[in-house]
Design a protein around this motif. Structure first.
Motif, PDB file in Angstrom:
ATOM      1  N   GLU A  43      31.886  66.253  -1.353  1.00  0.00           N
ATOM      2  CA  GLU A  43      30.890  65.770  -0.389  1.00  0.00           C
ATOM      3  C   GLU A  43      29.544  66.462  -0.590  1.00  0.00           C
ATOM      4  N   LEU A  44      29.574  67.733  -0.956  1.00  0.00           N
ATOM      5  CA  LEU A  44      28.320  68.453  -1.206  1.00  0.00           C
ATOM      6  C   LEU A  44      28.338  68.941  -2.642  1.00  0.00           C
ATOM      7  N   PRO A  45      28.183  68.042  -3.575  1.00  0.00           N
ATOM      8  CA  PRO A  45      28.384  68.419  -4.971  1.00  0.00           C
ATOM      9  C   PRO A  45      27.147  69.069  -5.576  1.00  0.00           C
ATOM     10  N   THR A  46      27.367  69.972  -6.515  1.00  0.00           N
ATOM     11  CA  THR A  46      26.227  70.498  -7.247  1.00  0.00           C
ATOM     12  C   THR A  46      25.942  69.627  -8.458  1.00  0.00           C
ATOM     13  N   SER A  47      26.986  68.997  -8.974  1.00  0.00           N
ATOM     14  CA  SER A  47      26.773  68.086 -10.088  1.00  0.00           C
ATOM     15  C   SER A  47      27.964  67.144 -10.177  1.00  0.00           C
ATOM     16  N   LEU A  48      27.811  66.102 -10.952  1.00  0.00           N
ATOM     17  CA  LEU A  48      28.894  65.132 -11.086  1.00  0.00           C
ATOM     18  C   LEU A  48      30.116  65.766 -11.730  1.00  0.00           C
ATOM     19  N   VAL A  49      29.885  66.743 -12.593  1.00  0.00           N
ATOM     20  CA  VAL A  49      31.016  67.382 -13.258  1.00  0.00           C
ATOM     21  C   VAL A  49      31.926  68.048 -12.224  1.00  0.00           C
TER      22      VAL A  49
ATOM     23  N   TYR B 127      32.550  67.537 -29.692  1.00  0.00           N
ATOM     24  CA  TYR B 127      32.420  67.704 -28.254  1.00  0.00           C
ATOM     25  C   TYR B 127      32.141  66.395 -27.550  1.00  0.00           C
ATOM     26  N   PHE B 128      31.132  65.670 -28.051  1.00  0.00           N
ATOM     27  CA  PHE B 128      30.749  64.427 -27.387  1.00  0.00           C
ATOM     28  C   PHE B 128      31.880  63.404 -27.430  1.00  0.00           C
ATOM     29  N   LYS B 129      32.514  63.323 -28.583  1.00  0.00           N
ATOM     30  CA  LYS B 129      33.624  62.366 -28.721  1.00  0.00           C
ATOM     31  C   LYS B 129      34.753  62.728 -27.776  1.00  0.00           C
ATOM     32  N   ALA B 130      34.961  64.028 -27.604  1.00  0.00           N
ATOM     33  CA  ALA B 130      36.044  64.456 -26.727  1.00  0.00           C
ATOM     34  C   ALA B 130      35.791  64.012 -25.290  1.00  0.00           C
ATOM     35  N   ILE B 131      34.539  64.216 -24.834  1.00  0.00           N
ATOM     36  CA  ILE B 131      34.190  63.792 -23.463  1.00  0.00           C
ATOM     37  C   ILE B 131      34.379  62.291 -23.313  1.00  0.00           C
ATOM     38  N   LEU B 132      33.805  61.557 -24.270  1.00  0.00           N
ATOM     39  CA  LEU B 132      33.883  60.097 -24.210  1.00  0.00           C
ATOM     40  C   LEU B 132      35.340  59.638 -24.231  1.00  0.00           C
TER      41      LEU B 132
ATOM     42  N   THR C 124      30.273  55.112 -15.995  1.00  0.00           N
ATOM     43  CA  THR C 124      29.038  55.594 -15.378  1.00  0.00           C
ATOM     44  C   THR C 124      29.100  57.097 -15.156  1.00  0.00           C
ATOM     45  N   ILE C 125      30.225  57.565 -14.642  1.00  0.00           N
ATOM     46  CA  ILE C 125      30.348  59.009 -14.434  1.00  0.00           C
ATOM     47  C   ILE C 125      30.155  59.730 -15.760  1.00  0.00           C
ATOM     48  N   GLY C 126      30.788  59.201 -16.813  1.00  0.00           N
ATOM     49  CA  GLY C 126      30.671  59.836 -18.116  1.00  0.00           C
ATOM     50  C   GLY C 126      29.224  59.930 -18.555  1.00  0.00           C
ATOM     51  N   ALA C 127      28.518  58.786 -18.457  1.00  0.00           N
ATOM     52  CA  ALA C 127      27.123  58.767 -18.893  1.00  0.00           C
ATOM     53  C   ALA C 127      26.277  59.690 -18.033  1.00  0.00           C
ATOM     54  N   TYR C 128      26.466  59.616 -16.724  1.00  0.00           N
ATOM     55  CA  TYR C 128      25.665  60.416 -15.802  1.00  0.00           C
ATOM     56  C   TYR C 128      25.895  61.904 -16.037  1.00  0.00           C
ATOM     57  N   SER C 129      27.174  62.277 -16.168  1.00  0.00           N
ATOM     58  CA  SER C 129      27.407  63.711 -16.289  1.00  0.00           C
ATOM     59  C   SER C 129      26.892  64.207 -17.634  1.00  0.00           C
ATOM     60  N   PHE C 130      26.886  63.321 -18.626  1.00  0.00           N
ATOM     61  CA  PHE C 130      26.305  63.695 -19.915  1.00  0.00           C
ATOM     62  C   PHE C 130      24.805  63.966 -19.753  1.00  0.00           C
ATOM     63  N   VAL C 131      24.119  63.035 -19.068  1.00  0.00           N
ATOM     64  CA  VAL C 131      22.680  63.198 -18.856  1.00  0.00           C
ATOM     65  C   VAL C 131      22.403  64.462 -18.060  1.00  0.00           C
ATOM     66  N   GLN C 132      23.161  64.628 -16.976  1.00  0.00           N
ATOM     67  CA  GLN C 132      22.968  65.804 -16.132  1.00  0.00           C
ATOM     68  C   GLN C 132      23.201  67.085 -16.923  1.00  0.00           C
TER      69      GLN C 132
END
Lengths: 440, 412
Positions: free
Chosen positions: A281-287, A314-319, A341-349
């Motif tokens: 509810e009070l997140p610091t980041s999507l991760v 690393y990137f492939k692992a996340i994806l 979307t979460i994947g993309a967003y947390s990558f950007v963040q």
């Protein structure tokens, strides 16, 4: 005075009094599900008692019987049969894969992953009765995760379980219905863990149960408590829907923690934490949202998916992790959209905060650094402000994600595009902006 | 021109006197006596813990018919709900008509006299509304009492509702059937059936008046029924629907009052139909009769013999043949309303003398219309009222006492 307040009708409650809300919604929805929960907890207590005092053989039998009893509470006959067929197919494939592995010394555990995913996909897209499938999807997901983890563990040197033990693991009454995923070793531990402080255990169980009822009523009755006509704002109503979905998740999570505790599982503090609502509810980041959403599932994905793919990069692992996760969810369109979307967003963040941390020498990483060597620590108020801004962006993202999840399982719900279009794709624009900033 | 007016008046007078005489015997239908239950005891005495107390009360006893007494005996706790419903109906009626010439005033109840006064002896719009709202209120109150568990005979067995067989034709009323089993959706059905049994006692579909009463009672119930919904939500791992929880969304009675008031304004005038009972083309009633024949496991059907199954299967004919026949939710009447301007003891009308009105409004509550052109008196009065109320946590409300001058207009 109090009783007058309770019985007077309020415009913000849609013309109902607090007492009406209590009686018609909170009480009704809790009473509706209470008998099922009570039975589930009783079955699990019996399971715990028997597994603590009887032999190995009885323990697995008890698990199987208990699992059936729990499933009978909410799942229809045809779905249980379907589930058993799935388990049998899973076992046969696992057996064959194991034989091949022993003979030819090649890695075969991916066959199990493939099989489970293909089966779930088939059910999602080909299964004739979608209502039935939506009812039993949770069961299949948990079972698929168990099969996958079992396969990986097997090839790392565990003994091969007999069908009897396998069935006990799969149908464990503490987690067959609402999860969480537990590993095969954890499943066997239940027998060992009879030495515990009973008092804290009882306290925690009651605490968790109360929390789950609280979140159930929040999830169900929020639409009455905050009527859209009073606060006519699409953002608030979207937040409400997303919040309602999250509450439903907390309800299930705390309920499954209660069943786990009753079934005799738990750590040394007599807890089995599945979700952390505050971090979501009070997140610091999507991760942090992704991690706190379902901790056992996160552990599963980390151990059996992420670490397995990490050698490809690393990137492939996340994806890959997000892909497998959404495939496990049956590649339901909404869930897949949410996960991508979460994947993309947390990558950007991640990229942005990493960059900020480096260029300003500040503790701005997504996960708080273990030993902060930066110049500006997290206690700095400016850093706090920046983190607050990120938290706000994350909450906004959660609205977008929750809106999609709110109506999974309702066939006549509006499409993803319509739902996001209603909110002007705001969060996407924000993310695009942030992504551009990372290149500056 | 004058002659026609005179004849109309004469005809009207004749009609009134005939009806008046009729009412003594069987004219208005006998189902309205139970309204007296509203005044029979203060709510404090009607504690649900001791349902017997209310039943023993002789003043209650006197207002109920034999069958109604039996129903109360067979369903302990239901009488409290009925009394609550009757009070709610009066309350709502007076709220809805607070600005009208007829303001739904009730008389001090005496046994054998009618609670709403002699207006009920006439088959006019106001009567239609009274019947509809009382029947709706009973349905509403009984359904609520059910979900509270105050009525033993309709408690819902939460543990077994899943395995209960669902009979596809088992819906007396359209809409109920579409509900998924979850919580206690039986409640409204019980309320509906009970209201039919209890409220419609004595109305036997013999004359136009009884048909009107039956129709309006049914319309009131239909409104409660259609406003009530059950909402469900799925819970499970990641959006799956492993368990479903359901809850009732019973509308506040005010909503029902509002819709009935709308129907009052658009009520249809009807006349005796020669078409007969059986060949009705009314969809709702037909459906009901069919389902009546199919299953016989509900309270209503069991108690209603075969000879009476046509009780609700009639179609009223509109007074103006160009109008549509009234639907199941419409209110019907067959006599024009009397004027409510002047006092008329014969019809139990108080008149609007002394009523407060709003001098700026051009609506019905405005002084021009409410006072029927007689003019009004304006006074300035000192009003002492509570003001500047603040809420202190928790739970106290503190107010100041304010004296204000208020201008009050009263009809002459």
């Amino acid at each position: 005075m109090l009783s007058y307040l309770l019985h007077s009708q309020f415009e913000c409650l849609g013309g109902l009094s607090p007492y009406d809300v209590w009686e018609l919604c909170i009480q009704a929805s809790c009473m509706d599900i209470a008998p099922k929960i009570v039975y589930m907890l009783i079955y699990n207590l019996v399971y715990q008692l028997i597994s603590a005092y009887f032999s190995h053989k009885v323990f697995h039998l008890c698990s199987i019987v208990g699992g059936f009893a729990v499933m009978r509470l909410a799942i229809s006959h045809s779905n249980i049969t379907h589930f058993l067929v799935f388990l049998a197919v899973g076992y046969v494939c696992m057996y064959c894969a194991n034989r091949v592995h022993l003979k030819k010394q090649i890695k075969t555990e991916y066959i199990a992953v493939l099989l489970c995913i293909v089966y779930l996909l088939l059910c999602e897209f080909v299964y004739p009765n979608q209502d039935d499938w939506i009812q039993s999807r949770g069961l299949f997901m948990i079972a698929a995760m168990k099969i996958i983890s079992l396969c990986f563990d097997l090839q790392n040197g565990h003994y091969f379980p007999s069908p009897y033990v396998y069935a006990g693991y799969m149908l464990c009454p503490a987690n067959v219905m609402f999860g969480p995923w537990i590993s095969f070793t954890e499943y066997n531990i239940a027998r060992v863990m009879s030495q515990r402080k009973k008092f804290t255990w009882v306290l925690r169980t009651i605490h968790v149960l109360l929390l789950s009822f609280f979140f159930l009523s929040m999830s169900n009755c929020l639409s009455i408590i905050v009527i859209p006509s009073v606060i006519d704002n699409k953002w608030i109503s979207a937040y409400r829907r997303a919040f309602s979905f999250r509450c439903s998740h907390y309800f299930i999570s705390f309920l499954s923690e209660a069943t786990m505790l009753c079934g005799g599982y738990g750590d040394s503090k007599n807890q089995y934490v599945i979700t952390r609502p505050f971090d979501i509810e009070l997140p610091t980041s999507l991760v942090s949202v992704v991690v706190s959403w379902n901790i056992p599932m996160h552990r599963f994905l980390k151990k059996y998916v992420y670490l397995e793919i990490l050698r490809f990069g690393y990137f492939k692992a996340i994806l890959g992790t997000y892909l497998i996760s959404s495939l496990l969810h049956g590649f339901n369109l909404e869930i897949a959209a949410v996960l991508v979307t979460i994947g993309a967003y947390s990558f950007v963040q991640f990229r942005l905060q990493e960059k900020l941390a480096r260029s300003f020498n500040a503790c701005l990483r997504v996960r708080p650094c273990r030993t902060c060597t930066h110049k500006y620590k997290r206690s700095n108020w400016l850093i706090k402000l920046v983190l607050l801004i990120f938290a706000c962006i994350t909450i906004c993202d959660l609205i977008f994600l929750g809106v999609l999840m709110d109506s999974v399982g309702y066939p006549d719900a509006p499409s993803i595009y319509e739902k996001w279009g209603d909110l002007d794709f705001l969060s996407h624009w924000v993310m695009l902006g942030l992504y551009i900033i990372t290149f500056i | 021109m004058k002659i026609t007016v005179v004849t109309v008046v004469v005809l009207l007078m004749g009609c009134i006197s005939v009806e008046y005489v009729d009412s003594r015997s069987k004219g208005r239908g006998k189902g309205s006596m139970w309204w007296g239950i509203a005044k029979a005891g203060e709510p404090n005495n009607l504690s649900p813990l001791s349902p017997g107390v209310l039943y023993m009360d002789s003043s209650v006893h006197g207002t109920l018919r034999k069958k109604q007494r039996r129903l109360a005996r067979e369903n302990p706790g239901v009488l409290v709900a009925v009394a609550k419903g009757a009070n709610q109906a009066i309350h709502e009626c007076q709220y809805q008509f607070r600005n009208r010439r007829w303001n739904c005033s009730t008389r001090n109840f005496l046994r054998g006299k009618n609670l709403f006064g002699k207006i009920v002896d006439r088959g006019c719009r106001e009567t239609a509304f009274i019947y509809a709202i009382t029947s709706a209120a009973v349905t509403h109150a009984v359904a609520r009492a059910c979900s509270e568990g105050a009525i033993e005979t309709c408690n819902c067995d939460y543990s077994h509702h899943k395995s209960r067989p669902r009979v596809s034709g088992n819906s007396a009323v359209a809409g109920v059937r579409d509900w998924e089993w979850g919580g206690c959706s039986d409640n409204i059905r019980f309320g509906f059936k009970f209201s039919r049994e209890f409220v419609d006692t004595g109305e036997r579909n013999r004359n136009l008046r009884e048909k009107m009463n039956l129709h309006n009672n049914e319309a009131g119930r239909m409104h409660v029924q259609s406003q009530m919904r059950q909402e469900c939500k799925c819970h499970g791992m990641s959006g799956s629907c492993t368990v479903k929880t359901c809850w009732m969304r019973l509308p506040p009675f005010r909503v029902i009052g509002d819709t009935l008031k709308d129907r009052f304004d658009g009520a249809s005038r009807v006349m005796v139909s020669n078409v007969g009972n059986a060949h009705s083309n009314n969809a709702h009633n037909n459906k009901y009769n069919k389902s009546n024949n199919i299953n016989s496991n509900s309270i209503h059907n069991r108690r209603e013999g075969k000879g009476r199954k046509q009780k609700y299967g009639f179609q009223l004919k509109p007074y103006n043949p160009e109008h549509k026949p009234p639907g199941p939710k419409d209110l019907v009447y067959y006599e024009p309303s009397p004027g409510f301007c002047d006092r008329n003891p014969k019809l139990g009308i108080q008149g609007t003398h002394g009523r407060q009105c709003n001098d700026t409004s051009i609506g019905v509550d405005g002084c021009d219309l409410l006072c029927c052109g007689r003019g009004y008196r304006t006074q300035v009065v000192d009003v002492v009222e509570r003001c500047n109320c603040t809420f202190h946590w928790c739970c106290e409300v503190k107010c100041d006492v304010c004296r204000t001058k208020k201008t009050v207009h009263t009809c002459l």
